[in-house]
Motif scaffolding. Structure first.
Motif, PDB file in Angstrom:
ATOM      1  N   ILE A 170       0.848  -1.211   0.000  1.00 32.44           N
ATOM      2  CA  ILE A 170       0.000   0.000   0.000  1.00 32.44           C
ATOM      3  C   ILE A 170       0.874   1.248   0.000  1.00 32.44           C
ATOM      4  CG2 ILE A 170      -1.651   1.343   1.375  1.00 32.44           C
ATOM      5  CD1 ILE A 170      -2.912  -1.377   2.184  1.00 32.44           C
ATOM      6  N   ALA A 171       1.932   1.244   0.782  1.00 27.19           N
ATOM      7  CA  ALA A 171       2.833   2.402   0.828  1.00 27.19           C
ATOM      8  C   ALA A 171       3.492   2.615  -0.527  1.00 27.19           C
ATOM      9  CB  ALA A 171       3.892   2.195   1.908  1.00 27.19           C
ATOM     10  N   ALA A 172       3.885   1.553  -1.201  1.00 25.32           N
ATOM     11  CA  ALA A 172       4.508   1.672  -2.521  1.00 25.32           C
ATOM     12  C   ALA A 172       3.524   2.237  -3.537  1.00 25.32           C
ATOM     13  CB  ALA A 172       5.037   0.302  -2.979  1.00 25.32           C
ATOM     14  N   LEU A 173       2.260   1.790  -3.474  1.00 26.29           N
ATOM     15  CA  LEU A 173       1.241   2.309  -4.388  1.00 26.29           C
ATOM     16  C   LEU A 173       0.989   3.791  -4.148  1.00 26.29           C
ATOM     17  CD1 LEU A 173      -1.290  -0.668  -4.431  1.00 26.29           C
ATOM     18  CD2 LEU A 173       0.191   0.093  -6.299  1.00 26.29           C
ATOM     19  N   LEU A 174       0.917   4.190  -2.880  1.00 25.03           N
ATOM     20  CA  LEU A 174       0.697   5.607  -2.560  1.00 25.03           C
ATOM     21  C   LEU A 174       1.875   6.457  -3.036  1.00 25.03           C
ATOM     22  CD1 LEU A 174      -0.861   5.395   1.025  1.00 25.03           C
ATOM     23  CD2 LEU A 174      -1.980   6.192  -1.071  1.00 25.03           C
ATOM     24  N   LEU A 175       3.075   5.965  -2.843  1.00 26.35           N
ATOM     25  CA  LEU A 175       4.270   6.698  -3.271  1.00 26.35           C
ATOM     26  C   LEU A 175       4.293   6.814  -4.789  1.00 26.35           C
ATOM     27  CD1 LEU A 175       6.930   8.047  -2.480  1.00 26.35           C
ATOM     28  CD2 LEU A 175       8.028   5.812  -2.694  1.00 26.35           C
ATOM     29  N   ALA A 176       3.939   5.777  -5.490  1.00 28.11           N
ATOM     30  CA  ALA A 176       3.899   5.805  -6.961  1.00 28.11           C
ATOM     31  C   ALA A 176       2.849   6.807  -7.424  1.00 28.11           C
ATOM     32  CB  ALA A 176       3.599   4.416  -7.504  1.00 28.11           C
ATOM     33  N   ALA A 177       1.691   6.846  -6.765  1.00 23.96           N
ATOM     34  CA  ALA A 177       0.649   7.781  -7.139  1.00 23.96           C
ATOM     35  C   ALA A 177       1.107   9.219  -6.931  1.00 23.96           C
ATOM     36  CB  ALA A 177      -0.623   7.498  -6.356  1.00 23.96           C
ATOM     37  N   LEU A 178       1.812   9.504  -5.838  1.00 24.54           N
ATOM     38  CA  LEU A 178       2.297  10.845  -5.566  1.00 24.54           C
ATOM     39  C   LEU A 178       3.353  11.264  -6.573  1.00 24.54           C
ATOM     40  CD1 LEU A 178       2.558  10.794  -1.671  1.00 24.54           C
ATOM     41  CD2 LEU A 178       0.986  12.139  -3.066  1.00 24.54           C
ATOM     42  N   LEU A 179       4.242  10.336  -6.948  1.00 22.61           N
ATOM     43  CA  LEU A 179       5.320  10.673  -7.886  1.00 22.61           C
ATOM     44  C   LEU A 179       4.824  10.886  -9.303  1.00 22.61           C
ATOM     45  CD1 LEU A 179       8.148   8.275  -6.651  1.00 22.61           C
ATOM     46  CD2 LEU A 179       7.996  10.736  -6.327  1.00 22.61           C
ATOM     47  N   THR A 180       3.736  10.261  -9.677  1.00 21.46           N
ATOM     48  CA  THR A 180       3.194  10.421 -11.036  1.00 21.46           C
ATOM     49  C   THR A 180       2.202  11.569 -11.121  1.00 21.46           C
ATOM     50  OG1 THR A 180       1.481   8.781 -10.625  1.00 21.46           O
ATOM     51  CG2 THR A 180       3.523   7.994 -11.645  1.00 21.46           C
ATOM     52  N   GLY A 181       2.025  12.297 -10.050  1.00 18.75           N
ATOM     53  CA  GLY A 181       1.139  13.443 -10.089  1.00 18.75           C
ATOM     54  C   GLY A 181      -0.312  13.122  -9.777  1.00 18.75           C
ATOM     55  N   GLY A 182      -0.558  11.942  -9.304  1.00 19.48           N
ATOM     56  CA  GLY A 182      -1.930  11.542  -8.998  1.00 19.48           C
ATOM     57  C   GLY A 182      -2.425  12.166  -7.704  1.00 19.48           C
ATOM     58  N   GLY A 183      -1.579  12.850  -6.970  1.00 20.80           N
ATOM     59  CA  GLY A 183      -1.998  13.402  -5.697  1.00 20.80           C
ATOM     60  C   GLY A 183      -2.502  14.817  -5.805  1.00 20.80           C
ATOM     61  N   GLY A 184      -2.607  15.456  -6.943  1.00 20.62           N
ATOM     62  CA  GLY A 184      -3.064  16.831  -6.933  1.00 20.62           C
ATOM     63  C   GLY A 184      -3.556  17.253  -8.183  1.00 20.62           C
TER      64      GLY A 184
END
Length: 184
Positions: A170-184
């Motif tokens: 789950i942490a890896a998925l969240l980190l991948a989402a943040l790095l690809t711009g999925g967080g904003g």
């Protein structure tokens, strides 16, 4: 004409060197046989495990003499090679090098036939072959199976491992989402 060699049961540490009197193109199929192994047939060996035997084209050794190849590659002691060095190093063409393990520990008579010719029987440094079976008296007694220790932690450890793995995924998925711009 053939030469008879007796391979004792459980022989270990013996390396036999055979000259292979064949034209280079014929010897090539002995190096990587397809189907029936001509080396096993010429030795009259059964069983025979080719993993423990090789056919060497001496020209492939470059400037290394066969005696040095046997010392470095097969652990043959210098003291054993010294009296045979001239004969071994004078060989040309191809040789077959066969270790004891090729015979699978089985006692068997070999009927060595042309194009093979035994050149040397050598012993690996530090290897010893039992000359006679152990007396039956030494095998008295019984062996009990060792107790099987319980698995450390039991089922609780497996659950903790699964939960830890899940948290990492789950942490890896969240980190991948943040790095690809999925967080904003």
């Amino acid at each position: 004409m053939s030469e008879r060699i007796e391979v004792p049961a459980h022989e270990a540490g013996v390396v036999r060197v055979f000259a292979l009197d064949l034209a280079p193109e014929e010897a090539a199929r002995w190096r990587a046989p397809e189907g029936a192994d001509p080396l096993a047939a010429a030795l009259g060996a059964d069983p025979f495990d080719r993993t423990y035997a090789e056919v060497v084209r001496l020209a492939d050794l470059g400037s290394m003499p066969l005696s040095t190849y046997l010392a470095e590659g097969y652990g043959i002691a210098e003291a054993e090679l010294a009296p045979l060095r001239g004969r071994l190093d004078a060989l040309s063409g191809h040789v077959a090098v066969v270790m004891s393990a090729a015979f699978g520990g089985a006692a068997q008579p070999l009927e060595v036939r042309a194009p093979l010719r035994l050149v040397a029987r050598l012993t690996e440094e530090g290897a010893t072959t039992p000359q006679s079976p152990l007396p039956a008296d030494t095998a008295r007694g019984t062996l009990s199976p060792a107790p099987v220790p319980p698995a450390p932690g039991g089922a609780g450890t497996a659950r903790r491992y699964l939960l830890g793995t899940l948290v990492i995924v789950i942490a890896a998925l969240l980190l991948a989402a943040l790095l690809t711009g999925g967080g904003g």
